[in-house]
Design a protein around this motif. Structure first.
Motif, PDB file in Angstrom:
ATOM      1  N   VAL A   1     -12.067   2.640  -7.201  1.00  0.00           N
ATOM      2  CA  VAL A   1     -11.182   3.324  -8.092  1.00  0.00           C
ATOM      3  C   VAL A   1      -9.913   2.793  -8.186  1.00  0.00           C
ATOM      4  CG1 VAL A   1      -9.945   5.596  -8.423  1.00  0.00           C
ATOM      5  CG2 VAL A   1     -12.009   5.658  -7.010  1.00  0.00           C
ATOM      6  N   ILE A   2      -9.453   2.518  -9.550  1.00  0.00           N
ATOM      7  CA  ILE A   2      -8.520   1.754  -9.602  1.00  0.00           C
ATOM      8  C   ILE A   2      -7.491   2.205 -10.751  1.00  0.00           C
ATOM      9  CG2 ILE A   2      -7.578  -0.697 -10.616  1.00  0.00           C
ATOM     10  CD1 ILE A   2     -10.420  -1.698  -9.743  1.00  0.00           C
ATOM     11  N   ASP A   3      -6.094   2.362 -10.819  1.00  0.00           N
ATOM     12  CA  ASP A   3      -5.274   2.734 -11.448  1.00  0.00           C
ATOM     13  C   ASP A   3      -4.326   1.778 -11.956  1.00  0.00           C
ATOM     14  OD1 ASP A   3      -3.201   3.985 -12.927  1.00  0.00           O
ATOM     15  OD2 ASP A   3      -2.892   5.675 -11.337  1.00  0.00           O
TER      16      ASP A   3
ATOM     17  N   GLY B   1      -0.971   0.211  -9.868  1.00  0.00           N
ATOM     18  CA  GLY B   1      -1.440  -0.695  -9.133  1.00  0.00           C
ATOM     19  C   GLY B   1      -2.350  -0.156  -7.827  1.00  0.00           C
ATOM     20  N   ASP B   2      -2.382   1.097  -7.973  1.00  0.00           N
ATOM     21  CA  ASP B   2      -3.246   1.594  -6.857  1.00  0.00           C
ATOM     22  C   ASP B   2      -4.604   1.443  -6.854  1.00  0.00           C
ATOM     23  OD1 ASP B   2      -1.282   3.229  -5.048  1.00  0.00           O
ATOM     24  OD2 ASP B   2      -0.765   4.278  -6.863  1.00  0.00           O
ATOM     25  N   MET B   3      -5.373   0.802  -5.636  1.00  0.00           N
ATOM     26  CA  MET B   3      -6.648   0.553  -5.666  1.00  0.00           C
ATOM     27  C   MET B   3      -7.181   0.957  -4.399  1.00  0.00           C
ATOM     28  SD  MET B   3      -6.188  -3.231  -6.758  1.00  0.00           S
ATOM     29  CE  MET B   3      -7.834  -3.831  -7.214  1.00  0.00           C
ATOM     30  N   LEU B   4      -8.297   1.721  -4.789  1.00  0.00           N
ATOM     31  CA  LEU B   4      -8.939   2.438  -3.402  1.00  0.00           C
ATOM     32  C   LEU B   4     -10.271   1.848  -3.472  1.00  0.00           C
ATOM     33  CD1 LEU B   4      -8.911   4.798  -1.495  1.00  0.00           C
ATOM     34  CD2 LEU B   4     -10.011   6.218  -3.053  1.00  0.00           C
ATOM     35  N   GLY B   5     -10.969   1.116  -2.361  1.00  0.00           N
ATOM     36  CA  GLY B   5     -12.083   0.700  -2.049  1.00  0.00           C
ATOM     37  C   GLY B   5     -12.827   1.582  -0.836  1.00  0.00           C
ATOM     38  N   LEU B   6     -13.764   1.918  -1.235  1.00  0.00           N
ATOM     39  CA  LEU B   6     -14.792   2.752  -0.122  1.00  0.00           C
ATOM     40  C   LEU B   6     -15.606   1.787   0.193  1.00  0.00           C
ATOM     41  CD1 LEU B   6     -15.014   6.142  -2.265  1.00  0.00           C
ATOM     42  CD2 LEU B   6     -13.181   5.336  -0.486  1.00  0.00           C
TER      43      LEU B   6
ATOM     44  N   ILE C   1     -16.419   8.854   5.982  1.00  0.00           N
ATOM     45  CA  ILE C   1     -15.914   8.124   4.970  1.00  0.00           C
ATOM     46  C   ILE C   1     -14.994   7.124   5.375  1.00  0.00           C
ATOM     47  CG2 ILE C   1     -14.420   8.311   2.899  1.00  0.00           C
ATOM     48  CD1 ILE C   1     -16.394  10.422   1.946  1.00  0.00           C
ATOM     49  N   GLN C   2     -14.978   5.719   5.048  1.00  0.00           N
ATOM     50  CA  GLN C   2     -14.088   4.712   5.304  1.00  0.00           C
ATOM     51  C   GLN C   2     -13.723   4.163   4.173  1.00  0.00           C
ATOM     52  OE1 GLN C   2     -17.724   3.404   7.324  1.00  0.00           O
ATOM     53  NE2 GLN C   2     -17.613   5.651   7.142  1.00  0.00           N
ATOM     54  N   GLY C   3     -12.552   3.641   4.059  1.00  0.00           N
ATOM     55  CA  GLY C   3     -12.067   2.966   2.966  1.00  0.00           C
ATOM     56  C   GLY C   3     -10.632   2.215   3.203  1.00  0.00           C
ATOM     57  N   SER C   4     -10.012   1.732   2.128  1.00  0.00           N
ATOM     58  CA  SER C   4      -8.677   1.175   2.335  1.00  0.00           C
ATOM     59  C   SER C   4      -8.187   1.441   0.843  1.00  0.00           C
ATOM     60  CB  SER C   4      -8.913  -0.399   2.425  1.00  0.00           C
ATOM     61  OG  SER C   4      -9.501  -0.849   3.607  1.00  0.00           O
ATOM     62  N   TRP C   5      -6.931   1.921   0.930  1.00  0.00           N
ATOM     63  CA  TRP C   5      -5.977   2.128  -0.045  1.00  0.00           C
ATOM     64  C   TRP C   5      -5.064   0.956  -0.085  1.00  0.00           C
ATOM     65  CZ3 TRP C   5      -2.005   6.571  -0.155  1.00  0.00           C
ATOM     66  CH2 TRP C   5      -1.211   6.750  -1.408  1.00  0.00           C
ATOM     67  N   PHE C   6      -4.948   0.289  -1.544  1.00  0.00           N
ATOM     68  CA  PHE C   6      -4.246  -1.085  -1.713  1.00  0.00           C
ATOM     69  C   PHE C   6      -2.945  -0.626  -2.890  1.00  0.00           C
ATOM     70  CE2 PHE C   6      -8.537  -2.340  -0.785  1.00  0.00           C
ATOM     71  CZ  PHE C   6      -8.384  -3.171   0.247  1.00  0.00           C
ATOM     72  N   LYS C   7      -1.979  -1.162  -2.436  1.00  0.00           N
ATOM     73  CA  LYS C   7      -1.027  -1.261  -3.555  1.00  0.00           C
ATOM     74  C   LYS C   7      -0.965  -2.647  -4.097  1.00  0.00           C
ATOM     75  CE  LYS C   7       1.659   1.551  -4.960  1.00  0.00           C
ATOM     76  NZ  LYS C   7       1.583   2.558  -6.062  1.00  0.00           N
TER      77      LYS C   7
END
Length: 183
Positions: A82-84, A88-93, A113-119
């Protein structure tokens, strides 16, 4: 700050390829170049501890070095993004999957559920990353693997290092006491 969507999409492709390269090598230190020099990377380690690496060197040496050492044989296939582009928020599951199989033929894999929230910070680098995963499921999976006798020597050494530590390991902080806010 808004970002061009094609740049963010290219960032994802570069990141995914670098992850595959790290998985093949059993060493993810190559990912350090995807962070700004002052980036932070953290996650929660259950009811008492958080982890936080501050700066590219700590990210390379502690987060994707020390913390990932011993996890050869694991893959982290991303399932969705999920990319905004406005923030610049990016969520990778992603999933966490071990290459050994259970007697029933299924792979040892982390449930939940596992993921990473990136800026995103521009120039194909992240300003920060926050991982999330179900710590209870991690413990259950590792206990199952111990019982089944499928831990690699590297995983055993990693678990022993944590279990036998006389003081906090690099990057480990009491819950809520990281040098920069977790969220």
């Amino acid at each position: 700050m808004a970002f061009d969507r094609s740049e963010l999409d290219e960032m994802v492709e570069r990141w995914l390829q670098a992850n595959v390269d790290g998985e093949k090598a059993g060493d993810w230190r190559n990912l350090a170049e995807f962070y700004t020099p002052d980036a932070t990377y953290g996650w929660n380690y259950g009811p008492k501890d958080d982890f936080m690496a501050v700066g590219r060197d700590e990210i390379r040496d502690f987060a994707i070095g020390f913390e990932m050492d011993g996890l050869d044989g694991w893959t982290y296939p991303y399932q969705s993004w999920v990319i905004d582009e406005k923030t610049g928020d990016m969520l990778g599951l992603w999933k966490q999957v071990f290459d050994a199989t259970r007697p029933d033929g299924t792979r040892y894999a982390l449930e939940g559920i596992q993921g990473s929230w990136f800026k995103y910070g521009g120039d194909f680098q992240f300003r920060w990353q926050r991982d999330f995963f179900d710590y209870g499921n991690v413990v259950a999976l590792f206990m199952e693997m111990i019982t089944d006798g499928v831990l690699t020597d590297g995983m055993s050494a990693r678990m022993n290092r944590v279990a036998n530590a006389k003081e906090r390991l690099p990057g480990w902080y009491p819950l809520g006491k990281t040098p920069v806010p977790m969220w």
